[in-house]
Design an enzyme around this catalytic site. Structure first.
Site, PDB file in Angstrom:
ATOM      1  N   SER A 119     -34.695  39.520  -0.769  1.00 24.62           N
ATOM      2  CA  SER A 119     -33.316  39.210  -1.528  1.00 24.62           C
ATOM      3  C   SER A 119     -32.703  38.059  -0.993  1.00 24.62           C
ATOM      4  CB  SER A 119     -32.484  40.756  -1.730  1.00 24.62           C
ATOM      5  OG  SER A 119     -32.089  41.050  -0.425  1.00 24.62           O
ATOM      6  N   HIS A 140     -38.865  38.712  -6.685  1.00 25.56           N
ATOM      7  CA  HIS A 140     -37.796  39.501  -6.293  1.00 25.56           C
ATOM      8  C   HIS A 140     -37.308  40.478  -7.613  1.00 25.56           C
ATOM      9  CE1 HIS A 140     -33.189  39.753  -5.468  1.00 25.56           C
ATOM     10  NE2 HIS A 140     -33.850  40.720  -4.903  1.00 25.56           N
ATOM     11  N   GLU A 152     -36.956  37.607 -10.261  1.00 24.78           N
ATOM     12  CA  GLU A 152     -36.697  36.107  -9.890  1.00 24.78           C
ATOM     13  C   GLU A 152     -37.984  35.798  -9.315  1.00 24.78           C
ATOM     14  OE1 GLU A 152     -32.315  35.167  -8.343  1.00 24.78           O
ATOM     15  OE2 GLU A 152     -33.520  36.584  -7.377  1.00 24.78           O
ATOM     16  N   ASN A 190     -28.257  36.974  -6.795  1.00 28.05           N
ATOM     17  CA  ASN A 190     -27.254  37.354  -5.635  1.00 28.05           C
ATOM     18  C   ASN A 190     -26.439  36.326  -5.409  1.00 28.05           C
ATOM     19  OD1 ASN A 190     -28.664  39.859  -5.462  1.00 28.05           O
ATOM     20  ND2 ASN A 190     -30.046  39.438  -3.781  1.00 28.05           N
TER      21      ASN A 190
HETATM   22  N1  CAA Z   1     -35.955  54.970 -11.601  1.00 27.21           N
HETATM   23  C1  CAA Z   1     -36.501  54.945 -12.980  1.00 27.21           C
HETATM   24  N2  CAA Z   1     -35.672  55.135 -14.127  1.00 27.21           N
HETATM   25  C2  CAA Z   1     -34.331  55.229 -13.804  1.00 27.21           C
HETATM   26  C3  CAA Z   1     -33.926  55.164 -12.652  1.00 27.21           C
HETATM   27  C4  CAA Z   1     -34.649  55.040 -11.528  1.00 27.21           C
HETATM   28  N3  CAA Z   1     -34.265  55.088 -10.302  1.00 27.21           N
HETATM   29  N4  CAA Z   1     -32.521  55.316 -12.842  1.00 27.21           N
HETATM   30  C5  CAA Z   1     -32.461  55.418 -14.084  1.00 27.21           C
HETATM   31  N5  CAA Z   1     -33.407  55.238 -14.757  1.00 27.21           N
HETATM   32  C6  CAA Z   1     -33.617  55.325 -16.047  1.00 27.21           C
HETATM   33  C7  CAA Z   1     -33.154  56.776 -16.756  1.00 27.21           C
HETATM   34  O1  CAA Z   1     -34.390  57.408 -16.900  1.00 27.21           O
HETATM   35  C8  CAA Z   1     -32.752  56.409 -18.163  1.00 27.21           C
HETATM   36  O2  CAA Z   1     -33.951  56.154 -18.970  1.00 27.21           O
HETATM   37  P1  CAA Z   1     -33.944  56.871 -20.532  1.00 27.21           P
HETATM   38  O3  CAA Z   1     -32.568  56.716 -21.117  1.00 27.21           O
HETATM   39  O4  CAA Z   1     -34.811  55.903 -21.191  1.00 27.21           O
HETATM   40  O5  CAA Z   1     -34.348  58.226 -20.059  1.00 27.21           O
HETATM   41  C9  CAA Z   1     -31.946  55.025 -18.204  1.00 27.21           C
HETATM   42  O6  CAA Z   1     -32.675  54.469 -16.755  1.00 27.21           O
HETATM   43  C10 CAA Z   1     -30.654  55.199 -18.077  1.00 27.21           C
HETATM   44  O7  CAA Z   1     -30.351  56.131 -16.940  1.00 27.21           O
HETATM   45  P2  CAA Z   1     -29.105  57.028 -16.843  1.00 27.21           P
HETATM   46  O8  CAA Z   1     -28.675  57.481 -18.205  1.00 27.21           O
HETATM   47  O9  CAA Z   1     -29.387  57.950 -16.047  1.00 27.21           O
HETATM   48  O10 CAA Z   1     -28.008  56.346 -16.462  1.00 27.21           O
HETATM   49  P3  CAA Z   1     -27.255  54.741 -16.913  1.00 27.21           P
HETATM   50  O11 CAA Z   1     -27.342  54.720 -18.314  1.00 27.21           O
HETATM   51  O12 CAA Z   1     -25.895  54.759 -16.218  1.00 27.21           O
HETATM   52  O13 CAA Z   1     -28.043  53.677 -16.218  1.00 27.21           O
HETATM   53  C11 CAA Z   1     -28.711  52.181 -14.464  1.00 27.21           C
HETATM   54  C12 CAA Z   1     -28.397  53.727 -14.994  1.00 27.21           C
HETATM   55  C13 CAA Z   1     -30.007  51.658 -15.326  1.00 27.21           C
HETATM   56  C14 CAA Z   1     -28.775  52.190 -12.820  1.00 27.21           C
HETATM   57  C15 CAA Z   1     -27.357  51.465 -14.954  1.00 27.21           C
HETATM   58  O14 CAA Z   1     -26.198  52.201 -14.512  1.00 27.21           O
HETATM   59  C16 CAA Z   1     -27.660  50.019 -14.524  1.00 27.21           C
HETATM   60  O15 CAA Z   1     -28.010  49.125 -15.224  1.00 27.21           O
HETATM   61  N6  CAA Z   1     -26.719  49.553 -13.330  1.00 27.21           N
HETATM   62  C17 CAA Z   1     -26.586  48.252 -12.873  1.00 27.21           C
HETATM   63  C18 CAA Z   1     -27.881  48.082 -11.841  1.00 27.21           C
HETATM   64  C19 CAA Z   1     -27.979  46.858 -11.422  1.00 27.21           C
HETATM   65  O16 CAA Z   1     -27.316  45.777 -11.494  1.00 27.21           O
HETATM   66  N7  CAA Z   1     -29.097  46.605 -10.686  1.00 27.21           N
HETATM   67  C20 CAA Z   1     -29.524  45.626  -9.748  1.00 27.21           C
HETATM   68  C21 CAA Z   1     -29.026  45.657  -8.424  1.00 27.21           C
HETATM   69  S1  CAA Z   1     -29.150  44.001  -7.410  1.00 27.21           S
HETATM   70  C22 CAA Z   1     -30.736  44.356  -6.779  1.00 27.21           C
HETATM   71  O17 CAA Z   1     -31.470  45.221  -7.074  1.00 27.21           O
HETATM   72  C23 CAA Z   1     -31.202  43.074  -6.057  1.00 27.21           C
HETATM   73  C24 CAA Z   1     -30.903  42.927  -4.853  1.00 27.21           C
HETATM   74  O18 CAA Z   1     -31.427  41.950  -4.212  1.00 27.21           O
HETATM   75  C25 CAA Z   1     -29.475  43.400  -4.065  1.00 27.21           C
END
Ligand code: CAA
Length: 283
Positions: A119, A140, A152, A190
């Site tokens: 990352s 990524h 990415e 990032n």
């Molecule tokens: N694995 C698989 N599926 C998952 C999951 C996981 N760990 N977490 C959530 N889900 C799925 C759920 O099953 C659900 O799917 P369905 O509705 O189809 O059943 C869907 O995602 C939505 O989940 P929730 O209803 O439980 O919760 P939510 O609507 O709040 O969504 C979230 C959770 C997807 C995490 C959402 O809050 C989100 O998009 N958050 C931002 C995430 C983000 O920005 N990630 C990038 C981080 S940066 C990075 O990763 C890179 C780096 O280098 C730092």
């Protein structure tokens, strides 16, 4: 060269997510980690995810069996001797990653593509640790991998067009969207996301608003699915700090100065969701 067998190195949150998506698409996956117990835990987690999909009628029991049968578990890099692609998602530590790439370079066939889920580290430097810098690239993913649509595709200075095309092709096959990014500190996402999180922490640090208020503000005022402070806890405060430090060093620009409060949380071992305590409590 057609990709059909992939080794994923690292069975943590990112590695297991990547492995799951690959196996769901139909690829043979060798999931590698340093300890068998890590692998067992990862497979258990993947099986649970698949059960959830069955409950939601997105998959059948037969799908689950077929997906799990595509996995081989490995604690030996030598198992990568006949793969066409390795995706490394080991811990974000330069010495460890360079060592893994040197070893893979010796073991895998010359045409195998070696990709890193890094990352923040330089893909060019990782590529240069091998004798095939044209076949090394950044791939990524974002957490949670099964949900987040983006990959990415981070090209090292030395990455060939053929390698980039193979990775874009794979990205499409697994149902994700690839963006074309040149090797640069923090790449694209990032570089934008982590300073935004750092600024949110500064907003708390300076007493402008509480963590809860900052999160509410960005959820309701900017339509973010998760507030930036909650997202920082989700990503890991140590990971956020490490990326800020890469940006700060890489650009020598004070606008990337990590917030002292972020540093304090990391010093206190409050790393977010994974330790049960960050800006929020998960106990
Ligand atoms: N694995 C698989 N599926 C998952 C999951 C996981 N760990 N977490 C959530 N889900 C799925 C759920 O099953 C659900 O799917 P369905 O509705 O189809 O059943 C869907 O995602 C939505 O989940 P929730 O209803 O439980 O919760 P939510 O609507 O709040 O969504 C979230 C959770 C997807 C995490 C959402 O809050 C989100 O998009 N958050 C931002 C995430 C983000 O920005 N990630 C990038 C981080 S940066 C990075 O990763 C890179 C780096 O280098 C730092």
């Amino acid at each position: 060269m057609e990709i059909n067998k992939i080794m994923v190195i690292g069975s943590g949150t990112m590695g297991s997510g990547i492995a799951q998506v690959m196996a769901e698409t139909g690829y043979q996956v060798i999931l590698n980690d340093i300890k068998q117990e890590f692998l067992d835990k990862a497979i258990e987690k993947i099986a649970k995810q698949l059960d959830r999909d069955i409950q939601k009628e997105r998959k059948t029991e037969e799908d689950k069996t077929a997906i799990l049968e595509r996995f081989t578990l490995s604690t030996d890099y030598a198992d990568a001797k006949d793969v066409q692609l390795v995706i490394e998602a080991a811990t974000e530590n330069k010495t460890i990653k360079l060592d893994i790439f040197r070893k893979l370079d010796e073991i895998t066939p010359a045409e195998t593509i070696l990709a890193s889920n890094t990352s923040s580290l330089s893909v060019t430097e990782i590529a240069n640790a091998t004798k095939r810098p044209d076949r090394v690239i950044g791939m990524h993913f974002f957490n949670p991998v099964p949900v987040m649509k983006l990959v990415e595709v981070n090209r090292a200075l030395t990455t060939s067009q053929e390698t980039a095309e193979a990775i874009f092709d794979l990205t499409k096959k697994i149902g994700k969207v690839g963006i074309d990014v040149k090797d640069s500190p923090g790449f694209a996402v990032n570089r934008i996301l982590i300073p935004m999180i750092n600024e949110a922490i500064y907003t708390v640090y300076e007493g402008v608003a509480s963590a809860e208020e900052v999160d509410e503000a960005m959820k309701l005022g900017a339509n973010h699915p998760m507030g930036p402070i909650a997202l920082a806890d989700y990503i890991g405060l140590d990971v956020c700090l490490a990326i800020m430090e890469v940006l700060y060093e890489g650009f020598s620009d004070s606008k990337y100065r990590p917030c002292p409060l972020l540093k304090k949380y990391v010093e206190a071992g409050r790393l977010g969701k994974k330790t049960g305590q960050g800006f929020y409590s998960y106990k």
